[in-house]
Scaffold this motif. Structure first.
Motif, PDB file in Angstrom:
ATOM      1  N   MET A   1      45.821  42.923  43.695  1.00  0.00           N
ATOM      2  CA  MET A   1      47.124  42.605  44.301  1.00  0.00           C
ATOM      3  C   MET A   1      47.372  43.567  45.434  1.00  0.00           C
ATOM      4  O   MET A   1      47.149  44.774  45.283  1.00  0.00           O
ATOM      5  CB  MET A   1      48.186  42.718  43.213  1.00  0.00           C
ATOM      6  CG  MET A   1      49.538  42.273  43.670  1.00  0.00           C
ATOM      7  SD  MET A   1      50.546  41.569  42.351  1.00  0.00           S
ATOM      8  CE  MET A   1      49.614  40.213  41.748  1.00  0.00           C
ATOM      9  N   GLN A 111      54.579  40.315  42.597  1.00  0.00           N
ATOM     10  CA  GLN A 111      54.245  38.944  43.033  1.00  0.00           C
ATOM     11  C   GLN A 111      55.133  38.529  44.201  1.00  0.00           C
ATOM     12  O   GLN A 111      54.688  37.845  45.116  1.00  0.00           O
ATOM     13  CB  GLN A 111      54.422  37.961  41.871  1.00  0.00           C
ATOM     14  CG  GLN A 111      53.345  38.084  40.815  1.00  0.00           C
ATOM     15  CD  GLN A 111      53.637  37.225  39.596  1.00  0.00           C
ATOM     16  OE1 GLN A 111      54.729  37.283  39.052  1.00  0.00           O
ATOM     17  NE2 GLN A 111      52.660  36.452  39.163  1.00  0.00           N
ATOM     18  N   ASP A 114      53.658  39.846  47.195  1.00  0.00           N
ATOM     19  CA  ASP A 114      52.257  39.459  47.420  1.00  0.00           C
ATOM     20  C   ASP A 114      52.196  38.330  48.454  1.00  0.00           C
ATOM     21  O   ASP A 114      52.672  37.221  48.215  1.00  0.00           O
ATOM     22  CB  ASP A 114      51.656  38.988  46.079  1.00  0.00           C
ATOM     23  CG  ASP A 114      50.183  38.619  46.197  1.00  0.00           C
ATOM     24  OD1 ASP A 114      49.642  38.642  47.320  1.00  0.00           O
ATOM     25  OD2 ASP A 114      49.583  38.301  45.152  1.00  0.00           O
TER      26      ASP A 114
END
Ligand SMILES: C[S@@+](CC[C@H](N)C(=O)[O-])C[C@H]1O[C@@H](n2cnc3c(N)ncnc32)[C@H](O)[C@@H]1O
Length: 301
Positions: A1, A111, A114
């Protein structure tokens, strides 16, 4: 990530620790392992006889969790699976029943940041929103492909956005000139519909918050998955085992509350949290995401 959290703080950690009395041989299922913040906390109670099973649809989260959970005394089994398939997952690893089935719904802050996930209205990203990149339909497909009524219904139903019709009309208008391909492109179209700028505030939240929530729920089939997960849990818990679910918006919380209530009526659960457990002020100040977290716990009779 590309945005791994240096120090990831799981929400309501202390409050969960107080409620879940795990033993060294407990079997724990973390259905949303994410950055393994909660799982690391669960694992502190597990010994060599304990088992921790972690599920996630996001491969990058699983890779991060794998590193983070190495060198634990307990057995750790990580699966790239949807929690809607929890029964099959446990069957796959030869586990009949668990002492704890836990889910911390939604997305992690990593996330959101991301670039490959395309979830943020704060940064320019390709409009995607799939947590599981094996899914076929992206947010851009929905925004550029659905008719105006469908879009308005979706934004209203999953985002509880009162201006859904205006936003859907604006999307259909602007996409005629050029497809809406980025998150900031969509923010611009929403702001034009609402007559505001991305930095202006109609309320405490960003003008695109509700539309983005609606699209993310639709892309990832979040409510159907949650419904299947909640239905499967009672058959997968040991007697006195606990189901613990943290939700972040009222659509999810209502489903959890209703499922627990029905199972109580059916004599399957005892509800441990008469009211949902929420973050106290110091946690909210330290971690603003915890502000909307609601934890509900039920025990299998
Ligand atoms: C809020 S985060 C979990 C954070 C985690 N508790 C921690 O402390 O690091 C939610 C996670 O659930 C995953 N997820 C969302 N829907 C899922 C589903 N249907 N099945 C499995 N994982 C899912 C997301 O990819 C994300 O990693």
């Amino acid at each position: 990530m590309n945005n791994m959290p240096a120090e990831h703080k799981p929400v309501l950690a202390q409050r969960i620790r107080d409620q879940l009395k795990l033993k060294s041989d407990s079997v724990v299922v973390d259905a949303t392992i994410g950055f393994a913040g909660h799982s690391r906390m669960f694992a502190e109670s597990l010994g060599r006889e304990g088992v921790l099973i972690g599920l996630d649809v996001d491969q990058k989260c699983l890779e991060f969790a794998r590193q983070s959970l190495s060198n634990l005394p307990c057995k750790v089994l990580l699966l790239r699976r949807n929690f809607a398939e929890i029964a099959d997952c446990l069957n796959q690893v030869g586990i009949e029943a668990a002492d704890l089935i836990f889910a911390d719904l939604g997305i992690c802050s990593g996330q959101l940041a991301d670039i490959d996930r395309g979830l943020s209205f704060q940064q320019d990203m390709k409009l995607d929103m799939r947590l599981d990149d094996r899914l076929d339909v992206t947010a851009a497909d929905i925004v550029n492909g659905r008719d105006e009524k469908d879009l308005a219904d979706l934004i209203f139903k999953f985002g509880q956005e009162r201006a859904s019709r205006r936003i859907a009309r604006s999307i259909v208008h602007y996409r005629k000139a050029a497809k809406i391909k980025t998150t900031t492109g969509l923010v611009d179209v929403i702001c034009r519909a609402l007559g505001c700028s991305p930095t202006s505030r109609r309320s405490k939240i960003h003008p695109a918050t509700k539309t983005f929530q609606a699209l993310r729920i639709a892309v990832n089939n979040e409510l159907e998955n949650l419904s299947e997960f909640l239905e499967a849990i009672p058959l997968l818990l040991k007697k006195d085992g606990r189901a613990a679910v943290i939700s972040f918006h009222s659509l999810e919380d209502k489903m959890v509350k209703e499922n627990f209530r029905q199972n109580k009526t059916a004599g399957v659960y005892n509800i441990i949290t008469k009211k949902p457990i929420m973050a106290l002020r110091p946690e909210v100040l330290e971690n603003p995401r915890s502000r909307s977290a609601k934890l509900r716990i039920a025990e299998k009779l």
